[in-house]
Enzyme design. Structure first.
Site, PDB file in Angstrom:
ATOM      1  N   GLU A 243      21.472 -75.378   3.057  1.00  0.00           N
ATOM      2  CA  GLU A 243      22.750 -75.541   3.739  1.00  0.00           C
ATOM      3  C   GLU A 243      23.725 -74.426   3.372  1.00  0.00           C
ATOM      4  O   GLU A 243      23.954 -74.130   2.208  1.00  0.00           O
ATOM      5  CB  GLU A 243      23.355 -76.900   3.372  1.00  0.00           C
ATOM      6  CG  GLU A 243      24.753 -77.143   3.884  1.00  0.00           C
ATOM      7  CD  GLU A 243      24.807 -77.277   5.388  1.00  0.00           C
ATOM      8  OE1 GLU A 243      25.727 -76.697   5.995  1.00  0.00           O
ATOM      9  OE2 GLU A 243      23.931 -77.949   5.964  1.00  0.00           O
ATOM     10  N   THR A 285      23.517 -77.034  11.656  1.00  0.00           N
ATOM     11  CA  THR A 285      22.308 -77.301  10.876  1.00  0.00           C
ATOM     12  C   THR A 285      21.176 -77.825  11.751  1.00  0.00           C
ATOM     13  O   THR A 285      20.030 -77.398  11.623  1.00  0.00           O
ATOM     14  CB  THR A 285      22.615 -78.309   9.760  1.00  0.00           C
ATOM     15  OG1 THR A 285      23.608 -77.752   8.895  1.00  0.00           O
ATOM     16  CG2 THR A 285      21.382 -78.624   8.935  1.00  0.00           C
ATOM     17  N   HIS A 401      26.988 -78.156   1.323  1.00  0.00           N
ATOM     18  CA  HIS A 401      27.741 -78.282   2.578  1.00  0.00           C
ATOM     19  C   HIS A 401      29.240 -78.206   2.298  1.00  0.00           C
ATOM     20  O   HIS A 401      29.726 -78.665   1.266  1.00  0.00           O
ATOM     21  CB  HIS A 401      27.401 -79.627   3.247  1.00  0.00           C
ATOM     22  CG  HIS A 401      27.880 -79.752   4.653  1.00  0.00           C
ATOM     23  ND1 HIS A 401      29.194 -80.003   4.995  1.00  0.00           N
ATOM     24  CD2 HIS A 401      27.203 -79.665   5.828  1.00  0.00           C
ATOM     25  CE1 HIS A 401      29.312 -80.065   6.298  1.00  0.00           C
ATOM     26  NE2 HIS A 401      28.116 -79.872   6.838  1.00  0.00           N
TER      27      HIS A 401
END
Length: 620
Positions: A243, A285, A401
């Site tokens: 991420e 994502t 994230h």
């Protein structure tokens, strides 16, 4: 004069003027445009579309005032939402993103981190008026009623102006310029109607898209004996999507300490592609998951999981399942997020594991930590090994994230004093944590005897540090560490690492141009799977010489990369920006027309991509 004053103090005038002032603030925040005439040109017709109906349909003065306040609150919240979205992603939000509003609670921490006290000014007028009402000193609005027919005519003229803006400026390549010239209302309507028209055009009688046709436009010739073909044949495939991982993290040191020591060690015995760029669209994502498993570009204005979740997509999971592989994907968030509950079957994964499997322990961002992801993945992989079943496992690591809040319980890199407590410092800490968790996973694979039996692919899904929300002090720290400007080349550059024990042991750093669109073709070559009769829009990076990549959503329509430059579209092709891909090269003042052929090719490839996907059969 008295009648003129009464008209000036009518609620429609007061509320329209307040909203125009707020739109002027939005124009500054997003377009960096302080020209009041530009604001009036687009704001007046757009806002009258909303205020005139209130004036016409509400006769009771009290109800009319309440309606104006409700409209003011809604439009103010919408403007703030547009500004916040732009700060994170650098684009003007469209109705497609508002369709994902049900996901707001899942990313509430990210949204709160992007909010600034300055945005409270958008609601200050309402708070002030209510406070004055409380002390019985609020100004009185005139009860005069503007002529209904005149208001209707003005409303019609406003609507016609908005349509005219869409027709006149709709041909501009750069969506940001479209939104600035049209105004947000016209821009949103334009995206709706052009989206419907493009979908109908793509699905109506499009010519068949063949592998040879795609390769012809890309100027790709398949080698007779591809390098590395079958080097990982029969092995397990383990793919880890990291991420918000950007390529500048690789090899960087702060205070003498490596940010990604485990990835740096992995690269020593891997093929590391350093000149690779994100290809994602609005789905972020989830778009990365879609692209790397299909070799298709995502749609221009919508998450791929929403646009193609009902399709039966040709994909890497399906190719491997046909060869006896168990295929599954693992994500610690809920599978409904980004409509993955539809996307995973569309991609052909045999099963998925989400928060229901991983539990609620050790939460970071919006799911269990990367350590939990890897720890609970290992028993699944070990069981398949014990049963002699080859597998494809696609892991989505998400602890790094946004908004990058380092948990105190986790061991992380110690940063120089000036980096501690900054947003960019927190980003570094979270990516360092993700790197450590990945290192532990690699150690577990080796201890379980899976390392030599597998091919490992590691890549970043998209940028983590937005150039639009980066604070000035943070930018200075980052650029000092980088040694160059934090520009689009660095923002969109992601790492891509392929490890095949026994084949990549000597390590190799490739500066060939690549994108997420190329990952499937590269993996398939190493697994010994020919894609010569398979439609996909990437190419094998181990055997490519020239490449061209399209970019959507995060760069304007028509933007692309070739082996030398990054091209960012302007209002028209000739007004675009040419940026050399190498940060050590001086800025080019090249004529964009030198790259017109590449522009034509990439636009054709994107059209073919959309037409092919629209024509695919539904799964139901």
């Amino acid at each position: 004069m008295r009648r003129l004053f009464s008209y000036a103090s009518a609620p429609i005038v007061a509320f329209t003027l307040v909203l125009i002032l707020k739109y002027y603030g939005l124009q500054f925040f997003i377009f960096d445009n302080l020209n009041p005439l530009d604001c009036l040109k687009v704001a007046v017709p757009s806002l009258l579309l909303f205020t005139i109906p209130v004036e016409i349909f509400f006769r009771n003065e009290r109800k009319k005032l309440l309606a104006y306040f409700a409209l003011n609150a809604i439009l103010s919240a919408a403007m703030v939402s547009v500004i916040v979205y732009f700060r994170q992603f650098g684009i003007v939000v469209t109705y497609h993103a508002f369709m994902q509003a049900h996901q707001v609670l899942d990313v509430s921490d990210s949204i709160l981190d992007l909010l600034q006290p300055l945005y409270l000014l958008y609601f200050a007028d309402m708070a002030l008026y209510l406070a004055l009402r409380l002390f019985r000193s609020a100004p009185k609005f005139s009860a005069v009623r503007p002529n209904g027919r005149a208001l209707g005519a003005i409303w019609g003229l406003s609507a016609a102006t908005i349509v005219a803006y869409g027709l006149f400026y709709g041909s501009l390549l750069n969506e940001l310029k479209q939104a600035e010239r049209m105004g947000l209302v016209s821009y949103e309507l334009h995206t709706i109607f052009t989206g419907v028209a493009n979908a109908n055009a793509a699905g109506a009688g499009a010519e068949p898209i063949t592998p040879d046709a795609v390769r012809s436009v890309k100027n790709v010739e398949l080698p007779a004996s591809p390098y590395g073909f079958g080097a990982a044949k029969g092995r397990n495939l383990i793919v880890v999507q990291l991420e918000s991982y950007q390529n500048f993290l690789i090899g960087m040191k702060l205070g003498g300490k490596e940010i990604t020591p485990n990835l740096n060690d992995l690269i020593e015995n891997s093929y590391y592609f350093s000149n690779v760029y994100q290809s994602i669209g609005q789905g972020n994502t989830s778009d990365a998951e879609f692209i790397v498993n299909t070799g298709f570009y995502p749609p221009a204005q919508q998450a791929a999981s929403q646009a193609y979740g009902s399709k039966k997509l040709p994909s890497l999971p399906r190719l491997l399942a046909d060869r006896g592989y168990e295929t599954f994907t693992l994500h610690t968030n809920e599978v409904k997020f980004w409509n993955r509950i539809q996307m995973y079957p569309a991609l052909g994964f045999g099963r998925y594991y989400d928060m229901e499997y991983f539990g609620q322990d050790d939460i970071i961002a919006f799911g269990p930590s990367d350590e939990v992801l890897y720890d609970k993945t290992m028993p699944i992989l070990a069981n398949l090994k014990a049963n002699h079943k080859p597998f494809y496992a696609h892991l989505i690591a998400q602890s790094s994230h946004h908004p990058f809040i380092p948990p105190e319980s986790k061991e992380m890199i110690e940063l120089p004093e000036e980096w501690e407590g900054t947003d960019i410092g927190n980003y570094v800490k979270m990516t360092n944590y993700s790197d450590r968790a990945l290192g532990e996973f690699i150690a577990a694979l080796k201890a379980e005897g899976l390392w030599e039996q597998s091919m490992l692919v590691v890549y970043g899904d998209h940028f983590g540090v937005s150039a639009h929300s980066l604070k000035e002090d943070d930018r200075k720290l980052l650029e000092q560490a980088l040694g160059h400007e934090y520009d689009p080349r660095t923002v969109h550059n992601i790492p891509y690492i392929v490890t095949v024990p026994g084949f990549t042991d000597e390590g190799f750093v490739s500066e060939k141009l690549g994108g997420q669109i190329d990952f499937m073709a590269t993996a398939a070559n190493l697994l010994g799977i020919s894609l010569s009769s398979h439609v996909q829009f990437g190419q094998d990076l181990l055997n490519s010489t020239d490449n061209i990549l399209g970019s959507r959503f995060y760069l304007p329509t028509g933007s692309f990369y070739n082996d030398e430059i990054m091209y960012i579209s302007g209002e028209t092709f000739g007004e675009g920006t040419v940026i050399p891909l190498s940060v050590s090269d001086p800025a080019l003042e090249a004529d964009p027309m030198l790259y017109k052929d590449d522009f034509v090719r990439i636009m054709r490839l994107l059209q073919m991509n959309d037409a092919y996907l629209e024509a695919l059969p539904e799964r139901y």
